[in-house]
Structure formats: C-alpha cells, structure tokens
Design an enzyme around this catalytic site. Structure first.
Site, PDB file in Angstrom:
ATOM      1  N   HIS A  31      12.531   9.792 -34.154  1.00  0.00           N
ATOM      2  CA  HIS A  31      12.782  11.029 -34.901  1.00  0.00           C
ATOM      3  C   HIS A  31      13.553  11.978 -33.992  1.00  0.00           C
ATOM      4  CE1 HIS A  31       9.514  12.536 -32.481  1.00  0.00           C
ATOM      5  NE2 HIS A  31       8.693  11.638 -32.990  1.00  0.00           N
ATOM      6  N   HIS A  34      12.675  12.320 -30.257  1.00  0.00           N
ATOM      7  CA  HIS A  34      13.215  11.295 -29.353  1.00  0.00           C
ATOM      8  C   HIS A  34      14.707  11.531 -29.121  1.00  0.00           C
ATOM      9  CE1 HIS A  34       9.888   8.921 -31.421  1.00  0.00           C
ATOM     10  NE2 HIS A  34       9.553   8.830 -30.154  1.00  0.00           N
ATOM     11  N   LYS A 146       5.200  17.203 -26.374  1.00  0.00           N
ATOM     12  CA  LYS A 146       4.173  17.068 -27.427  1.00  0.00           C
ATOM     13  C   LYS A 146       2.961  16.276 -26.920  1.00  0.00           C
ATOM     14  CE  LYS A 146       2.954  15.090 -31.639  1.00  0.00           C
ATOM     15  NZ  LYS A 146       2.540  13.789 -31.162  1.00  0.00           N
TER      16      LYS A 146
END
Ligand code: PAF
Length: 276
Positions: A31, A34, A146
C-alpha cells in the site's frame, strides 16, 4: 525491475550491480505506506531491493498466516513506476530450508506490548530481518513507524549484533480519515472500516493533551482509553505511553513518548502509534 526467487540469484545480481543498496522488507499486499518507503529508498541509494515474503515464523499457530493477502502480481505492478532494481520474493523453503534451527532473540524490548500479546512474534521478525540483511547486505533498510515496537527491536538488534546497516524509519501513511494504512485493513467489513479511525482519534486526544502540557503518562493513557470506550466495536488489548527505545511504561514524560495501542475491531487486530 527483475523478480528473483533464490538467494543465489539475488547474490549474483547484487555482485553484478555494485553501488549502494536500499532494502525495503515487506510481506507484500503493498500500500502507499510501503511505496513511500520505496520512493525514499530510490532517492537515497544507487539500487533498491524490495523483499516480499510472508514470514511464517512471525505468525502464531492458528493466526492469520493462511489468510494473509498474497498479491505478488499486483505488488509488481505497483512497484513498476518506482525504479526498483530487484524484487526478492523467496519461497518459505528458500528462507527456512529443512533442518533450519537458528533464531535471533532480542530480549527486553520484545517483552511488553506486541511481544506480550504475540509470543514469539519478534523472534520471527528478528530472525527473518537478520537473514534478509545477510542476503541483501543493504547500506540502508527502510521500515514504517506504524510498527513502532518493531522499529525499536530492529534498531536494538542491529546495534547488538554490529550489523552494518542504517535503519531509516518512514512516517505512518494514513487514509483521509486518519486510519493508518495496513495490509490487514482489507479484512475489515464496511461497518468495521467506519469504526476503525477511532484509534487515530484516541491518539489525537492524547497528543492534544500532551501539547497542552500534560506530562503525566497515566493521564495520556486515560485520554486514549476514554475515546476508545466510545466505540462499541473497539476491544482494547492495550494502550501505552512508553519510552520509545525501551518500550517501558512511563510515569512522567520527560523527553519523548511513544503513544501506542492494539485494538480489535471485529476479528481484525489493528495497531497504531504516535511518537511525540
Ligand atoms: O513489517 C513487516 O512487514 C514485517 O514484519 C517484516 C519487517 C517485513 C518482516 O517480515
């Protein structure tokens, strides 16, 4: 961009090209989070390798290994415009051949939070990341903020084992409503997806309190819990206000703090954090 599936092919290619290398380790189902790491790796290195490997040793028995999205063709299409040199997508047997028996264990920093909820998870992460570092021998490796505890574990491991790689951490990329991008977001139903930004709102509440001068870590944790309580679909595993390097819970924030949480929405486990 070429697709390489074996360690020997990767090494042959690496030798042929020379220069500096950036590695973006992933489990695929790529996504924008990345892709922002890939973009940065492209800017900072002569060559870029992206690894795509759904690492079995970091999943619990009976966890979501089998249903984890595997979308290699789509991932290759997404990477195409980014100037990646090599996509390294080995099989499980290539990384863990029969009789494999060596694992990397990072001690204290893996104990709390994700480590407590997912026993063995960081042993799997540390082992596969060490192997990827040995195979690719990157000058720089790129990870997303994250997974805040993963970042702390990998930094600790590279220091402890004297691995010659610079760890670069990219900011969390979010959807318009604040939900952190994650391959697991695809598991959410329509109603669950609507509920999921509660993690972001909870982090914002604690951040706002911090910005107003609150330094009592328990009050920051309470601010996150209060927001999460308002969403009936949210089942909290933990909320934390911890030292970003040791992951130990703080009483008072003196310098920086990692606000983090793991929350189940339906059967999907979401994590998120703010580093202040
Ligand atoms: O963050 C991930 O996607 C994985 O934990 C990693 C670093 C690729 C290791 O399997």
């Amino acid at each position: 961009m070429i697709l390489v599936e074996t360690i020997s092919d990767f090494r042959a290619h690496r030798k042929k090209l020379g220069g500096t290398w950036g590695l973006v380790p992933t489990m695929g189902a790529l996504h924008q989070g990345h892709l922002s790491l890939v973009e940065r790796a492209r800017r900072e290195n002569d060559h870029v390798a992206v690894s795509i490997f759904v690492n079995p040793t970091q999943f619990a028995a009976g966890g979501d290994l089998a249903k984890y999205p595997r979308t290699l063709e789509r991932d290759m299409q997404l990477l195409e415009p980014y100037g990646v040199d090599v996509v390294f997508a080995p099989s499980s047997d290539e990384i863990y051949p029969p009789h494999f028996q060596t694992y990397v264990t990072v001690e204290e920093v893996t104990q709390p939070l994700e480590g407590a909820m997912r026993p063995g998870h960081f042993r799997g992460v540390a082992t596969v990341v060490t192997k990827l570092f040995n195979i690719v021998q990157p000058d720089r490796a790129y990870f997303g903020q994250k997974d805040g505890q993963q970042v702390a574990v990998i930094k600790q491991m590279t220091r402890d084992l004297n691995i010659l790689v610079e760890i670069i951490v990219g900011e969390t990329v979010r959807e318009a409503d604040g939900l952190a991008m994650s391959s697991r977001n695809t598991y959410l139903s329509y109603e669950e997806r609507k509920a999921a930004p509660v993690l972001y709102r909870a982090l914002c509440a604690a951040r706002d309190a911090f910005q107003r001068g609150e330094r009592d870590a328990e009050k920051l944790r309470a601010a996150m819990r209060d927001v999460l309580k308002q969403e009936p679909r949210a089942h909290v595993e933990y909320v934390s206000a911890a030292d970003p390097n040791t992951l130990q819970e703080l009483e008072v924030v003196e310098n920086s703090v990692l606000l983090s949480m793991a929350v189940r929405i339906g059967s999907t486990r979401l994590i998120d954090n703010f580093l202040l």
